[in-house]
Write a protein that holds these residues in place. Structure first.
Motif, mmCIF file in Angstrom:
data_model
loop_
_atom_site.group_PDB
_atom_site.id
_atom_site.type_symbol
_atom_site.label_atom_id
_atom_site.label_comp_id
_atom_site.label_asym_id
_atom_site.label_seq_id
_atom_site.Cartn_x
_atom_site.Cartn_y
_atom_site.Cartn_z
ATOM 1 N N ASP A 154 58.613 95.484 52.509
ATOM 2 C CA ASP A 154 57.150 95.657 52.415
ATOM 3 C C ASP A 154 56.374 94.364 52.624
ATOM 4 O O ASP A 154 55.147 94.386 52.742
ATOM 5 C CB ASP A 154 56.781 96.249 51.048
ATOM 6 C CG ASP A 154 57.182 97.717 50.928
ATOM 7 O OD1 ASP A 154 57.378 98.355 51.981
ATOM 8 O OD2 ASP A 154 57.314 98.216 49.795
ATOM 9 N N ILE A 155 57.073 93.221 52.651
ATOM 10 C CA ILE A 155 56.383 91.938 52.853
ATOM 11 C C ILE A 155 55.989 91.810 54.326
ATOM 12 O O ILE A 155 56.822 91.956 55.218
ATOM 13 C CB ILE A 155 57.284 90.751 52.432
ATOM 14 C CG1 ILE A 155 57.639 90.841 50.945
ATOM 15 C CG2 ILE A 155 56.588 89.424 52.723
ATOM 16 C CD1 ILE A 155 58.625 89.774 50.487
ATOM 17 N N GLU A 156 54.715 91.533 54.572
ATOM 18 C CA GLU A 156 54.227 91.446 55.953
ATOM 19 C C GLU A 156 54.838 90.258 56.689
ATOM 20 O O GLU A 156 55.217 90.366 57.848
ATOM 21 C CB GLU A 156 52.694 91.325 55.954
ATOM 22 C CG GLU A 156 51.983 92.615 55.550
ATOM 23 C CD GLU A 156 50.476 92.501 55.682
ATOM 24 O OE1 GLU A 156 50.005 91.539 56.313
ATOM 25 O OE2 GLU A 156 49.774 93.367 55.150
ATOM 26 N N CYS A 157 54.896 89.123 56.025
ATOM 27 C CA CYS A 157 55.406 87.913 56.681
ATOM 28 C C CYS A 157 56.348 87.196 55.716
ATOM 29 O O CYS A 157 55.908 86.421 54.868
ATOM 30 C CB CYS A 157 54.237 87.003 57.081
ATOM 31 S SG CYS A 157 54.735 85.584 58.066
ATOM 32 N N VAL A 158 57.633 87.478 55.847
ATOM 33 C CA VAL A 158 58.613 86.884 54.932
ATOM 34 C C VAL A 158 58.789 85.402 55.246
ATOM 35 O O VAL A 158 58.572 84.961 56.378
ATOM 36 C CB VAL A 158 59.979 87.609 55.028
ATOM 37 C CG1 VAL A 158 59.864 89.042 54.580
ATOM 38 C CG2 VAL A 158 60.538 87.530 56.443
ATOM 39 N N ASP A 159 59.167 84.626 54.239
ATOM 40 C CA ASP A 159 59.460 83.215 54.440
ATOM 41 C C ASP A 159 60.913 82.935 54.062
ATOM 42 O O ASP A 159 61.683 83.856 53.746
ATOM 43 C CB ASP A 159 58.482 82.341 53.651
ATOM 44 C CG ASP A 159 58.634 82.493 52.143
ATOM 45 O OD1 ASP A 159 59.445 83.343 51.694
ATOM 46 O OD2 ASP A 159 57.938 81.774 51.404
ATOM 47 N N LEU A 160 61.293 81.691 54.089
ATOM 48 C CA LEU A 160 62.672 81.298 53.798
ATOM 49 C C LEU A 160 63.092 81.718 52.394
ATOM 50 O O LEU A 160 64.230 82.163 52.167
ATOM 51 C CB LEU A 160 62.821 79.779 53.963
ATOM 52 C CG LEU A 160 64.209 79.187 53.681
ATOM 53 C CD1 LEU A 160 65.263 79.794 54.592
ATOM 54 C CD2 LEU A 160 64.175 77.669 53.831
#
Length: 748
Positions: free
Chosen positions: A516-522
């Motif tokens: 559900d996260i639009e823009c995942v990070d590290l």
């Protein structure tokens, strides 16, 4: 002749008093309170202006008690005296004292009413400000109305602000701009645009508010469109747009705008220099600084700050020494630089030489001591501080938490008259940092009872507490609360949710949050990989790792800790060794002790104890408890007493009070029948644990977390044991699908 001479003498005396009054005001602006007091004390003649000026200087330099003492000594006061003293209380955020003085006033003017209303709006006491507005005699004066509107708008209470706005008998441009300011400062640019279009008359302030609103919202395109339409942009217009470009890293556009400016004042130059400093382009900043036709204290301090930020303290000190006029901001900047570079004693020495210390100066030094773990000195300074603000208290809470003294942190917290969200977050984060997870969750409940709304930091800390307690039911409730609070789009919170579900065994829920996260990070990737590793899903961990690299995300040390842990749990020794080699050779990551710990655990599980031991001995890093603990555990499983003894000795040197290490060593001896050694280790454990806190366990029971201390006999009753067994039975049915376990627990 005598009469003329006398009139001239009086004129000269009045001029002399005027000059001395100006000196007092001048020293006050520079923060040189003692110099102002010296001029005041040496004056042979003083008038009302003298006293009023001195009261203002004292109040504005955090000497409010001295200001009130001087006010009380005045034999004659005018309306300005009363207003100045109330303004002093307002400046020092002392609403109650201001209110008491306001009630004693023999007469009031419009400024008196406006001061008091502003005092209440700044303290957030908007209902009291509204009540006071009803009592203002002159309803046609817009100042008080505008103060209430600004107060409501600043707090985001736009319906109330609009209600007061519509009730105004006379609206002026300030009224419209107050509403506009509230909208733009709160990011309500749609409402701001509607109001702006409704305004029949606008000034440059109106346009600047719209530009600033779009800049703060990150919409530089709309900000630029408005900027270009301003009929007669002033210096604020140019600087606002320039700072907008600089804040969003568009330094080239900022410089192009700076060069276009028809006339540049010192604020414009300072803004451009600050932009270069923010972007760490010190050569360009210094070049522009040298070109300035006139430099003020902000110019010098900005360059100093730039050198401090890149760690060049000698250059910062040289700039400080060249300053023609040194103020408190410059002194605090240099002192903060010393603190940031660990030169606390030099910073302390400089602090002691600063005469007109303000709240920022005091807080910076207290923070320096706190960050260095010198809490006794921080507390001593905190007690000496004449006017503490909420930052001062919060700094002390964080300092004690960092030092592991949560009892002292709680004392400071409980002594606070007013707490903000940072106060609560500092306390909750302190509990989590010191592994007092139950206390962290209890504080979250108390925070809600006090009416404070949690933010992303609060949620992240609370989720971390749930993760460490494996309190899945509480974590689920927090998830629902986060959804209602509107923080699900916050990446910081989402990552904490992934970690919580993963540590509580809810891998599917962790996957859902990740998707559900639009823009995942590290951090998102690492949290999911660690979750798979912890729950034994090695194949999913490898698949996720491949997806992450394919997406162009470069793995870091934490990624490989998760991957090596996955290999360890799945017994994939060769894959783990290949990953370790890949980490070093392909990604250039220097291995940490945690990586070696995973490898030791991996080799130990496979029975390759000699290989694991040789790896530990051949490390270039300082060994930690995790490494030796992994080896000791493996030695117990494979009954290797010789290596187990070596690992235990090293481990007990690092963690002499950790009971589990003694128990593991004792069990190794027991399994080979060495009962004398068993008893010796257990006696040694009791000696080392004497006076230490008893062990603590916990379990979720009916949406509550029950804790159990090892020496708490009250919770060893049959009733409590039956409750625990029933709960464990339910958990095991859920996890293992065992249909009938009743007989097993009946035997127990």
């Amino acid at each position: 002749m005598k009469l003329k001479f006398r009139i001239r003498s009086i004129g000269e005396g009045g001029k002399h008093i005027f000059n001395q009054n100006q000196q007092i005001i001048h020293f006050g602006k520079l923060g040189k309170v003692e110099d102002a007091i010296t001029v005041f004390s040496n004056m042979t003649r003083k008038n009302l202006v003298t006293y009023n000026s001195m009261i203002s200087v004292l109040a504005k330099n955090a000497r409010i008690t001295d200001a009130r003492h001087l006010f009380d000594k005045m034999s004659l006061r005018n309306l300005v005296s009363w207003n100045t003293m109330i303004a002093g209380y307002l400046h020092n955020n002392m609403a109650e004292e201001a209110s008491r003085l306001f009630d004693l006033m023999p007469e009031r003017d419009n400024f008196s009413w406006a001061l008091m209303i502003t005092c209440y709006t700044r303290k957030g006491k908007l209902q009291r400000a509204r009540e006071l507005l009803e009592l203002v005699p002159d309803k046609m004066d817009t100042t008080c109305w505008n103060a209430v509107i600004a107060g409501y708008a600043k707090k985001g209470q736009f319906n109330d602000a609009m209600e007061v706005f519509e009730q105004m008998p006379v609206k002026d441009l300030v009224s419209y701009n107050s509403m506009l300011s509230g909208y733009t400062q709160n990011g309500k640019m749609g409402l701001a645009l509607v109001l702006f279009d409704r305004m029949t008359k606008r000034n440059v302030v109106s346009w600047n508010l719209m530009v600033a609103g779009y800049v703060n919202s990150g919409d530089l395109s709309s900000a630029w469109q408005f900027f270009e339409k301003i009929p007669n942009p002033n210096a604020v217009s140019w600087v606002t747009m320039l700072c907008g470009f600089a804040r969003h890293g568009k330094i080239t556009e900022a410089r192009r705008l700076f060069d276009r400016m028809p006339s540049k004042n010192v604020v414009s130059w300072n803004a451009m220099i600050a932009a270069y400093v923010q972007d760490l382009q010190m050569d360009e900043a210094v070049k522009l600084f040298m070109e300035m036709p006139y430099k003020d204290s902000v110019s010098w301090t900005t360059i100093m700050n730039g050198y401090v930020r890149i760690g060049e303290l000698d250059e910062a000190r040289e700039v400080y020494n060249q300053m023609p006029f040194k103020d408190i901001a410059a002194e605090t900047t240099l002192m903060s630089g010393l603190i940031q570079n660990g030169r606390i004693d030099q910073a302390s020495e400089m602090f002691s030489r600063i005469s007109g210390r303000d709240t920022i100066c005091w807080n910076s030094m207290i923070a320096g001591y706190s960050q260095s773990g010198r809490m006794d000195e921080a507390l001593n300074l905190f007690r000496q501080m004449p006017m503490k603000n909420v930052v001062s208290w919060n700094t002390m809470i964080s300092g004690y938490a960092q030092a592991g003294q949560m009892d002292r942190a709680k004392e400071i917290f409980q002594a606070m008259k007013e707490r903000n969200i940072v106060s609560w977050n500092s306390l909750i984060a302190g509990f989590v940092q010191n592994m007092l997870f139950l206390d962290a969750l209890k504080s979250l409940v108390l925070m809600g009872q006090e009416g404070k709304k949690a933010d992303q930091s609060t949620f992240a800390c609370a989720l971390s507490a749930c993760a460490n307690l494996a309190a899945l039911q509480v974590g689920n409730q927090l998830h629902e609360y986060i959804l209602k609070s509107g923080y699900m789009n916050d990446l910081f919170v989402s990552n904490a949710l992934i970690a919580m579900y993963a540590k509580c065994g809810g891998v599917l829920s962790a996957e859902e949050v990740f998707r559900d996260i639009e823009c995942v990070d590290l951090i998102s990737w690492n949290s999911l990989i660690s979750g798979y590793a912890l729950n034994g899903y090695a194949n999913k961990a490898f698949k996720t790792f491949e997806q992450m690299v394919s997406a162009g995300v470069v793995p870091d040390e934490v990624t490989f800790i998760g991957m090596l842990s996955a290999c360890s749990h799945a017994g994939l020794a060769n894959q783990g060794l290949d990953l370790f080699k890949c980490m070093i050779e392909e990604f250039g990551i220097e291995p940490l002790a945690e990586h070696y710990s995973c490898l030791v655990d991996l080799l130990g599980r496979m029975g390759r104890l000699e290989e694991a031991f040789n790896m530990v001995m051949g490390m270039n890093l300082k060994t930690n408890a995790g490494l030796w603990g992994s080896l000791l555990g493996a030695c117990r499983v494979h009954k290797n007493l010789e290596l187990g003894r070596i690992a235990a000795e090293r481990l007990l040197e690092l963690e002499p009070h950790n009971a589990s290490n003694y128990i593991t060593l004792s069990n190794i001896h027991a399994e080979v029948g060495r009962w004398e050694e068993v008893e010796r280790v257990r006696v040694l454990m009791r000696e080392k644990r004497a006076g230490k806190q008893p062990g603590c366990s916990w379990i979720e029971l009916q949406n509550q977390i029950q804790s159990f201390l090892s020496d708490d006999s009250a919770k060893l009753s049959p009733k409590y044991i039956q409750i625990i067994l029933n709960t464990l039975s339910a958990h095991m049915r859920d996890k293992c699908n065992i249909s009938d376990m009743k007989s097993t627990f009946d035997i127990l």
